[in-house]
Design a protein around this motif. Structure first.
Motif, short mmCIF file in Angstrom:
data_model
loop_
_atom_site.label_atom_id
_atom_site.label_comp_id
_atom_site.label_asym_id
_atom_site.label_seq_id
_atom_site.Cartn_x
_atom_site.Cartn_y
_atom_site.Cartn_z
N ALA A 16 66.04 105.78 48.05
CA ALA A 16 66.61 105.42 49.35
C ALA A 16 66.97 103.94 49.40
N ALA A 17 66.14 103.10 48.81
CA ALA A 17 66.41 101.67 48.80
C ALA A 17 67.71 101.37 48.05
N VAL A 18 67.92 102.05 46.93
CA VAL A 18 69.15 101.86 46.17
C VAL A 18 70.36 102.32 46.99
N ALA A 19 70.23 103.47 47.64
CA ALA A 19 71.33 103.98 48.46
C ALA A 19 71.67 103.01 49.58
N LEU A 20 70.65 102.48 50.24
CA LEU A 20 70.89 101.49 51.30
C LEU A 20 71.52 100.24 50.74
N GLY A 21 71.06 99.81 49.56
CA GLY A 21 71.62 98.61 48.95
C GLY A 21 73.10 98.77 48.63
N VAL A 22 73.46 99.94 48.09
CA VAL A 22 74.87 100.19 47.78
C VAL A 22 75.71 100.20 49.05
N ALA A 23 75.22 100.90 50.07
CA ALA A 23 75.96 100.96 51.34
C ALA A 23 76.03 99.57 51.99
N GLY A 24 74.94 98.82 51.93
CA GLY A 24 74.94 97.49 52.52
C GLY A 24 75.89 96.56 51.81
N HIS A 25 75.93 96.63 50.49
CA HIS A 25 76.87 95.78 49.73
C HIS A 25 78.31 96.13 50.06
N ARG A 26 78.58 97.41 50.18
CA ARG A 26 79.94 97.83 50.52
C ARG A 26 80.32 97.36 51.91
N ALA A 27 79.36 97.40 52.83
CA ALA A 27 79.64 96.92 54.19
C ALA A 27 79.86 95.42 54.21
N ALA A 28 79.03 94.68 53.46
CA ALA A 28 79.13 93.21 53.47
C ALA A 28 80.41 92.72 52.83
N THR A 29 80.93 93.47 51.86
CA THR A 29 82.15 93.03 51.16
C THR A 29 83.40 93.72 51.70
N GLY A 30 83.23 94.55 52.72
CA GLY A 30 84.37 95.25 53.29
C GLY A 30 84.58 94.89 54.75
N ALA A 31 85.28 95.78 55.44
CA ALA A 31 85.63 95.50 56.83
C ALA A 31 84.51 95.82 57.81
N THR A 32 83.52 96.56 57.39
CA THR A 32 82.46 96.98 58.31
C THR A 32 81.62 95.81 58.78
N GLY A 33 81.14 94.99 57.85
CA GLY A 33 80.31 93.85 58.23
C GLY A 33 78.84 94.17 58.23
N VAL A 34 78.04 93.14 57.97
CA VAL A 34 76.60 93.33 57.87
C VAL A 34 75.97 93.71 59.20
N VAL A 35 76.42 93.06 60.28
CA VAL A 35 75.82 93.34 61.60
C VAL A 35 76.03 94.79 61.99
N ASP A 36 77.25 95.29 61.79
CA ASP A 36 77.51 96.69 62.11
C ASP A 36 76.69 97.62 61.23
N PHE A 37 76.50 97.25 59.96
CA PHE A 37 75.70 98.06 59.06
C PHE A 37 74.28 98.22 59.59
N PHE A 38 73.71 97.14 60.09
CA PHE A 38 72.36 97.19 60.63
C PHE A 38 72.32 97.75 62.05
#
Length: 219
Positions: A16-38
């Motif tokens: 689960a930690a790896v899955a969250l890390g992948v999704a978080g990285h994609r959000a941080a480097t894309g249009a979603t943004g870290v705040v929206d991810f959290f």
């Protein structure tokens, strides 16, 4: 506790930690943004599940005190409802984050893992109704956060929380009521299952039951 349960908890916690890390990285480097991810309830629930699984697995391997039952129950409730809501297609994960295997892990695997963990290793002490009611604290805090932030920035993590949709705040209120009812019913079922299975385990064990369960059996 089953001997295989501790390493299994750690394995799923790391997955689960790896899955969250992948999704978080994609959000941080894309249009979603870290705040929206959290700001997604799913992500926050699975983060809590990672902590509980890793802590529980480590405790099982080292003989330390296990994660308290009320804490586990709160996390199991959040992940279980997350899985149910997603299964009903009420909550849609953003396409920008929806890597197939990540979505499968977060929305399907982890809710099942946490529920199975609760049933296979029920809490050692009985869960009291007041503790089960306390499980609703985080969902209510999250709801307040999502609505207030949505009102401030014009973005809501889930469609059913967006008052700009047809029927406005009336539809949002109805969705919140139904969701709250779901949390209450699932929480009651988890409390009943945990207490019932815990009582059976204590009755079949050679060691005397602990805590309130011990008191109940000696009176």
């Amino acid at each position: 506790m089953h001997r295989w349960l501790a390493p299994t908890r750690i394995a799923f916690g790391l997955l689960a930690a790896v899955a969250l890390g992948v999704a978080g990285h994609r959000a941080a480097t894309g249009a979603t943004g870290v705040v929206d991810f959290f700001s997604y309830f799913t992500n926050l629930s699975v983060m809590a599940a990672v902590v509980v699984l890793l802590a529980g697995g480590w405790a099982g391997l080292t003989g330390r005190r296990p994660v308290p039952g009320p804490v586990r129950g709160a996390v199991v409730l959040c992940t279980t409802v997350t899985g149910l809501v997603y299964g009903l297609e009420v909550a849609v994960y953003p396409v920008a984050l929806m890597i197939p295997w990540v979505g499968h892990v977060l929305h399907q695997v982890m809710p099942l893992v946490m529920l199975a963990d609760w049933l296979l290793d029920p809490p050692q002490r009985r869960i009291r109704p007041v503790q089960a009611v306390g499980w609703l604290a985080f969902p209510f805090l999250y709801l307040a956060y999502a609505l207030l932030r949505g009102w401030a920035v014009g973005w809501y993590p889930y469609v059913f929380l967006d008052p700009s949709r047809p029927c406005g705040y009336g539809r949002v209120a109805g969705a919140c009521f139904v969701t709250t009812l779901g949390f209450v019913l699932v929480g009651a079922a988890l409390m009943w299952a945990g207490n019932t299975l815990g009582d059976r385990r204590a009755a079949g064990s050679d060691t005397p039951p602990r805590g309130r369960r011990a008191h109940a059996r000696t009176t």
